[in-house]
Design a protein around this motif. Structure first.
Motif, PDB file in Angstrom:
ATOM      1  N   ILE A 178     -81.426 -27.011  46.915  1.00  0.00           N
ATOM      2  CA  ILE A 178     -80.491 -26.714  45.825  1.00  0.00           C
ATOM      3  C   ILE A 178     -79.531 -25.610  46.245  1.00  0.00           C
ATOM      4  O   ILE A 178     -78.331 -25.672  45.962  1.00  0.00           O
ATOM      5  N   ASP A 179     -80.041 -24.614  46.955  1.00  0.00           N
ATOM      6  CA  ASP A 179     -79.172 -23.535  47.467  1.00  0.00           C
ATOM      7  C   ASP A 179     -78.048 -24.094  48.333  1.00  0.00           C
ATOM      8  O   ASP A 179     -76.932 -23.572  48.332  1.00  0.00           O
ATOM      9  N   MET A 180     -78.348 -25.152  49.078  1.00  0.00           N
ATOM     10  CA  MET A 180     -77.330 -25.762  49.941  1.00  0.00           C
ATOM     11  C   MET A 180     -76.176 -26.354  49.147  1.00  0.00           C
ATOM     12  O   MET A 180     -75.052 -26.435  49.647  1.00  0.00           O
ATOM     13  N   LEU A 181     -76.440 -26.765  47.905  1.00  0.00           N
ATOM     14  CA  LEU A 181     -75.353 -27.300  47.071  1.00  0.00           C
ATOM     15  C   LEU A 181     -74.248 -26.267  46.901  1.00  0.00           C
ATOM     16  O   LEU A 181     -73.067 -26.612  46.870  1.00  0.00           O
ATOM     17  N   PHE A 188     -69.074 -23.107  43.042  1.00  0.00           N
ATOM     18  CA  PHE A 188     -69.980 -22.791  41.936  1.00  0.00           C
ATOM     19  C   PHE A 188     -69.604 -23.529  40.647  1.00  0.00           C
ATOM     20  O   PHE A 188     -70.471 -24.141  40.016  1.00  0.00           O
ATOM     21  N   PRO A 189     -68.307 -23.500  40.224  1.00  0.00           N
ATOM     22  CA  PRO A 189     -67.959 -24.198  38.967  1.00  0.00           C
ATOM     23  C   PRO A 189     -68.239 -25.703  39.018  1.00  0.00           C
ATOM     24  O   PRO A 189     -68.627 -26.297  38.011  1.00  0.00           O
ATOM     25  N   PHE A 190     -68.074 -26.321  40.188  1.00  0.00           N
ATOM     26  CA  PHE A 190     -68.346 -27.756  40.308  1.00  0.00           C
ATOM     27  C   PHE A 190     -69.836 -28.041  40.124  1.00  0.00           C
ATOM     28  O   PHE A 190     -70.217 -28.971  39.413  1.00  0.00           O
ATOM     29  N   VAL A 191     -70.680 -27.247  40.772  1.00  0.00           N
ATOM     30  CA  VAL A 191     -72.131 -27.446  40.652  1.00  0.00           C
ATOM     31  C   VAL A 191     -72.564 -27.245  39.205  1.00  0.00           C
ATOM     32  O   VAL A 191     -73.334 -28.039  38.660  1.00  0.00           O
ATOM     33  N   GLU A 210     -84.084 -33.229  26.155  1.00  0.00           N
ATOM     34  CA  GLU A 210     -85.434 -32.641  26.163  1.00  0.00           C
ATOM     35  C   GLU A 210     -86.235 -32.963  27.418  1.00  0.00           C
ATOM     36  O   GLU A 210     -87.128 -32.216  27.785  1.00  0.00           O
ATOM     37  N   ARG A 211     -85.949 -34.052  28.043  1.00  0.00           N
ATOM     38  CA  ARG A 211     -86.739 -34.487  29.199  1.00  0.00           C
ATOM     39  C   ARG A 211     -86.858 -33.401  30.265  1.00  0.00           C
ATOM     40  O   ARG A 211     -87.914 -33.218  30.857  1.00  0.00           O
ATOM     41  N   TYR A 212     -85.772 -32.699  30.528  1.00  0.00           N
ATOM     42  CA  TYR A 212     -85.759 -31.658  31.556  1.00  0.00           C
ATOM     43  C   TYR A 212     -85.483 -30.278  30.970  1.00  0.00           C
ATOM     44  O   TYR A 212     -84.960 -29.410  31.657  1.00  0.00           O
ATOM     45  N   TYR A 213     -85.858 -30.057  29.734  1.00  0.00           N
ATOM     46  CA  TYR A 213     -85.544 -28.803  29.051  1.00  0.00           C
ATOM     47  C   TYR A 213     -86.071 -27.576  29.805  1.00  0.00           C
ATOM     48  O   TYR A 213     -85.331 -26.624  30.039  1.00  0.00           O
ATOM     49  N   VAL A 214     -87.318 -27.576  30.202  1.00  0.00           N
ATOM     50  CA  VAL A 214     -87.903 -26.419  30.884  1.00  0.00           C
ATOM     51  C   VAL A 214     -87.227 -26.202  32.232  1.00  0.00           C
ATOM     52  O   VAL A 214     -86.887 -25.069  32.602  1.00  0.00           O
ATOM     53  N   LEU A 215     -87.013 -27.268  32.965  1.00  0.00           N
ATOM     54  CA  LEU A 215     -86.330 -27.167  34.259  1.00  0.00           C
ATOM     55  C   LEU A 215     -84.911 -26.632  34.073  1.00  0.00           C
ATOM     56  O   LEU A 215     -84.468 -25.748  34.824  1.00  0.00           O
ATOM     57  N   ASN A 216     -84.216 -27.115  33.076  1.00  0.00           N
ATOM     58  CA  ASN A 216     -82.851 -26.656  32.823  1.00  0.00           C
ATOM     59  C   ASN A 216     -82.797 -25.197  32.391  1.00  0.00           C
ATOM     60  O   ASN A 216     -81.869 -24.477  32.748  1.00  0.00           O
ATOM     61  N   ARG A 217     -83.782 -24.758  31.637  1.00  0.00           N
ATOM     62  CA  ARG A 217     -83.851 -23.330  31.296  1.00  0.00           C
ATOM     63  C   ARG A 217     -83.982 -22.494  32.559  1.00  0.00           C
ATOM     64  O   ARG A 217     -83.335 -21.460  32.693  1.00  0.00           O
ATOM     65  N   PHE A 218     -84.807 -22.939  33.491  1.00  0.00           N
ATOM     66  CA  PHE A 218     -84.959 -22.227  34.756  1.00  0.00           C
ATOM     67  C   PHE A 218     -83.636 -22.199  35.518  1.00  0.00           C
ATOM     68  O   PHE A 218     -83.201 -21.150  36.002  1.00  0.00           O
ATOM     69  N   PHE A 219     -82.984 -23.349  35.640  1.00  0.00           N
ATOM     70  CA  PHE A 219     -81.702 -23.401  36.356  1.00  0.00           C
ATOM     71  C   PHE A 219     -80.673 -22.488  35.701  1.00  0.00           C
ATOM     72  O   PHE A 219     -79.923 -21.796  36.391  1.00  0.00           O
ATOM     73  N   TYR A 270     -79.969 -19.858  38.571  1.00  0.00           N
ATOM     74  CA  TYR A 270     -78.751 -20.163  39.330  1.00  0.00           C
ATOM     75  C   TYR A 270     -77.464 -19.734  38.630  1.00  0.00           C
ATOM     76  O   TYR A 270     -76.492 -19.399  39.293  1.00  0.00           O
ATOM     77  N   PHE A 271     -77.444 -19.781  37.314  1.00  0.00           N
ATOM     78  CA  PHE A 271     -76.188 -19.567  36.612  1.00  0.00           C
ATOM     79  C   PHE A 271     -76.140 -18.265  35.822  1.00  0.00           C
ATOM     80  O   PHE A 271     -75.135 -17.959  35.189  1.00  0.00           O
ATOM     81  N   GLY A 272     -77.209 -17.481  35.846  1.00  0.00           N
ATOM     82  CA  GLY A 272     -77.212 -16.156  35.242  1.00  0.00           C
ATOM     83  C   GLY A 272     -77.012 -16.137  33.739  1.00  0.00           C
ATOM     84  O   GLY A 272     -76.461 -15.175  33.197  1.00  0.00           O
ATOM     85  N   ILE A 273     -77.469 -17.153  33.053  1.00  0.00           N
ATOM     86  CA  ILE A 273     -77.316 -17.246  31.606  1.00  0.00           C
ATOM     87  C   ILE A 273     -78.322 -16.306  30.942  1.00  0.00           C
ATOM     88  O   ILE A 273     -79.515 -16.332  31.262  1.00  0.00           O
ATOM     89  N   LYS A 274     -77.854 -15.474  30.020  1.00  0.00           N
ATOM     90  CA  LYS A 274     -78.707 -14.469  29.371  1.00  0.00           C
ATOM     91  C   LYS A 274     -79.762 -15.087  28.446  1.00  0.00           C
ATOM     92  O   LYS A 274     -80.893 -14.651  28.411  1.00  0.00           O
ATOM     93  N   LYS A 275     -79.386 -16.077  27.671  1.00  0.00           N
ATOM     94  CA  LYS A 275     -80.322 -16.757  26.767  1.00  0.00           C
ATOM     95  C   LYS A 275     -80.377 -18.234  27.169  1.00  0.00           C
ATOM     96  O   LYS A 275     -79.729 -19.087  26.557  1.00  0.00           O
ATOM     97  N   PRO A 276     -81.154 -18.541  28.213  1.00  0.00           N
ATOM     98  CA  PRO A 276     -81.114 -19.887  28.776  1.00  0.00           C
ATOM     99  C   PRO A 276     -81.535 -20.989  27.815  1.00  0.00           C
ATOM    100  O   PRO A 276     -80.954 -22.074  27.834  1.00  0.00           O
ATOM    101  N   GLY A 277     -82.522 -20.728  26.957  1.00  0.00           N
ATOM    102  CA  GLY A 277     -82.965 -21.766  26.029  1.00  0.00           C
ATOM    103  C   GLY A 277     -81.870 -22.181  25.067  1.00  0.00           C
ATOM    104  O   GLY A 277     -81.606 -23.369  24.870  1.00  0.00           O
TER     105      GLY A 277
END
Length: 111
Positions: free
Chosen positions: A49-52, A58-61, A74-83, A87-94
């Motif tokens: 993923i780092d290679m992306l 960054f904006p494209f990814v 919902e299928r990837y909710y937990v994974l997306n919260r992590f990303f 990766y994107f520095g979101i303060k409130k990922p959920g």
């Protein structure tokens, strides 16, 4: 790794995990960039993923992630919260992931 070697490397890694099960072998070399981002984020590890971020701006990814991975809901909710956090520095990922998933759903419904 040199930039021109990254995309073939990622495609090779995706082949190893059978991420292209629904693609014909001829079309694998022509995978659109946003779909490559999606498949890498869903099937490969953090080093890949780092290679992306070396291969694409960054904006494209981030845009490809939102439109292709977050939009799956919902299928990837937990994974997306992590990303969102890692990766994107979101303060409130959920809250961010839920808002982006809703936005993408509304776009599809309006189309």
């Amino acid at each position: 790794m040199k930039q021109e070697a990254i995309k073939p490397h990622l495609i090779g890694q995706l082949k190893k995990v059978n991420a292209f099960w629904s693609y014909s072998q001829d079309s694998i070399k022509d995978v659109p960039d946003d779909i490559l981002v999606e498949l890498v984020m869903l099937h490969l590890d953090l080093d890949d993923i780092d290679m992306l971020f070396q291969l694409y701006p960054f904006p494209f990814v981030k845009k490809a992630w939102i439109e292709n991975v977050v939009a799956q809901g919902e299928r990837y909710y937990v994974l997306n919260r992590f990303f969102a956090w890692f990766y994107f520095g979101i303060k409130k990922p959920g809250a961010y992931v839920k808002a982006m998933a809703t936005r993408e759903l509304n776009k599809k419904l309006a189309a």
